[in-house]
Motif scaffolding. Structure first.
Motif, mmCIF file in Angstrom:
data_model
loop_
_atom_site.group_PDB
_atom_site.id
_atom_site.type_symbol
_atom_site.label_atom_id
_atom_site.label_comp_id
_atom_site.label_asym_id
_atom_site.label_seq_id
_atom_site.Cartn_x
_atom_site.Cartn_y
_atom_site.Cartn_z
ATOM 1 N N ASP A 91 -2.243 4.846 -2.784
ATOM 2 C CA ASP A 91 -3.469 4.093 -2.517
ATOM 3 C C ASP A 91 -4.266 4.647 -1.340
ATOM 4 O OD1 ASP A 91 -2.746 1.921 -4.459
ATOM 5 O OD2 ASP A 91 -1.091 1.674 -3.044
ATOM 6 N N ARG A 92 -3.588 5.317 -0.415
ATOM 7 C CA ARG A 92 -4.259 5.900 0.745
ATOM 8 C C ARG A 92 -3.668 7.278 1.018
ATOM 9 N NH1 ARG A 92 -6.263 1.861 4.120
ATOM 10 N NH2 ARG A 92 -7.140 3.505 5.453
ATOM 11 N N VAL A 101 0.843 -1.197 0.000
ATOM 12 C CA VAL A 101 0.000 0.000 0.000
ATOM 13 C C VAL A 101 0.878 1.248 0.000
ATOM 14 C CG1 VAL A 101 -1.848 1.241 1.172
ATOM 15 C CG2 VAL A 101 -1.757 -1.255 1.292
#
Length: 236
Positions: free
Chosen positions: A112-113, A73
């Motif tokens: 992704d975040r 991630v």
């Protein structure tokens, strides 16, 4: 397409659609029915007895899966000064403030975040139209607007996932990769279900968990026995 169609039909033939499988048996069945050559993700769909149109029945939260998701991630963080260094030390992939704003406005979205300190939300707010539709907007409810950046970044890297109930009352969430095996996938799924049990709205009437299904990325869904949720409730 024809080959994939035949493979999917063959995979579906391995699943008893009228049966409600036990958790371990169901996950095993889903793994045995997979046919893709890559390491497929394994996902769970939970149908809840809630009406998301009512604010007091909207479920949105996070859970740290004990075995992670199996995915790398990438985390972008909006912070300044010491907090920016804290994020870097925790393993954030990209850290910045106005410079990061400009980079994203220029089309960069290789993360992704997204996490931000509360004082940076005025800056992040300018990206609402970019981050919002992609589900990347930092939010206090999911712990991505916080001054504790070290904890936020480390949890995300370790396998913290976000989930939100859809209009039909269904929650979709990843619980790992097929290569994890039955036991790790079961433990990840139970962690998700434990969280959902704790989040049951007082306004929700009748049966709360109406259905659970597990599937791999390309494979067919396998319906699980909701009765096993009682064992998870007992643990809590």
């Amino acid at each position: 397409m024809a080959k994939r169609g035949k493979q999917l039909v063959a995979a579906r033939g391995k699943i008893d659609r009228s049966k409600r499988y036990g958790f371990e048996e169901g996950i095993q069945a889903a793994l045995e029915a997979k046919f893709a050559k890559f390491d497929e993700s394994v996902d769970v769909a939970v149908r809840l007895g809630v009406d998301p149109r009512h604010a007091d029945q909207m479920i949105r939260s996070t859970v740290v899966l004990p075995h992670g998701t199996g995915k790398t991630v990438r985390v972008a963080v909006f912070a300044k000064g010491e907090k920016a260094q804290e994020a870097r030390d925790a393993g954030a992939d990209e850290v910045g403030a106005e410079d990061l704003l400009e980079k994203i406005q220029g089309g960069w979205l290789e993360f992704d975040r997204c996490v931000a300190t509360p004082d940076m939300m005025a800056v992040v707010g300018k990206l609402g139209r970019v981050l919002g539709p992609r589900g990347l907007m930092p939010n206090t409810k999911t712990g991505t607007v916080t001054f504790d950046l070290a904890k936020a970044v480390k949890e995300i890297k370790a396998g913290k996932i976000e989930f939100r109930v859809e209009k039909g009352g269904i929650i979709h969430a990843p619980i790992g990769k097929a290569s994890f095996g039955v036991e790790k996938l079961k433990e990840n799924m139970e962690a998700l279900l434990e969280t959902l049990i704790r989040l049951k709205p007082t306004a929700a009437k009748g049966t709360y968990m109406k259905g659970i299904a597990v599937s791999t990325t390309m494979g067919p869904g396998v319906r699980l026995d909701v009765a096993e949720v009682k064992a998870i409730s007992a643990k809590g």
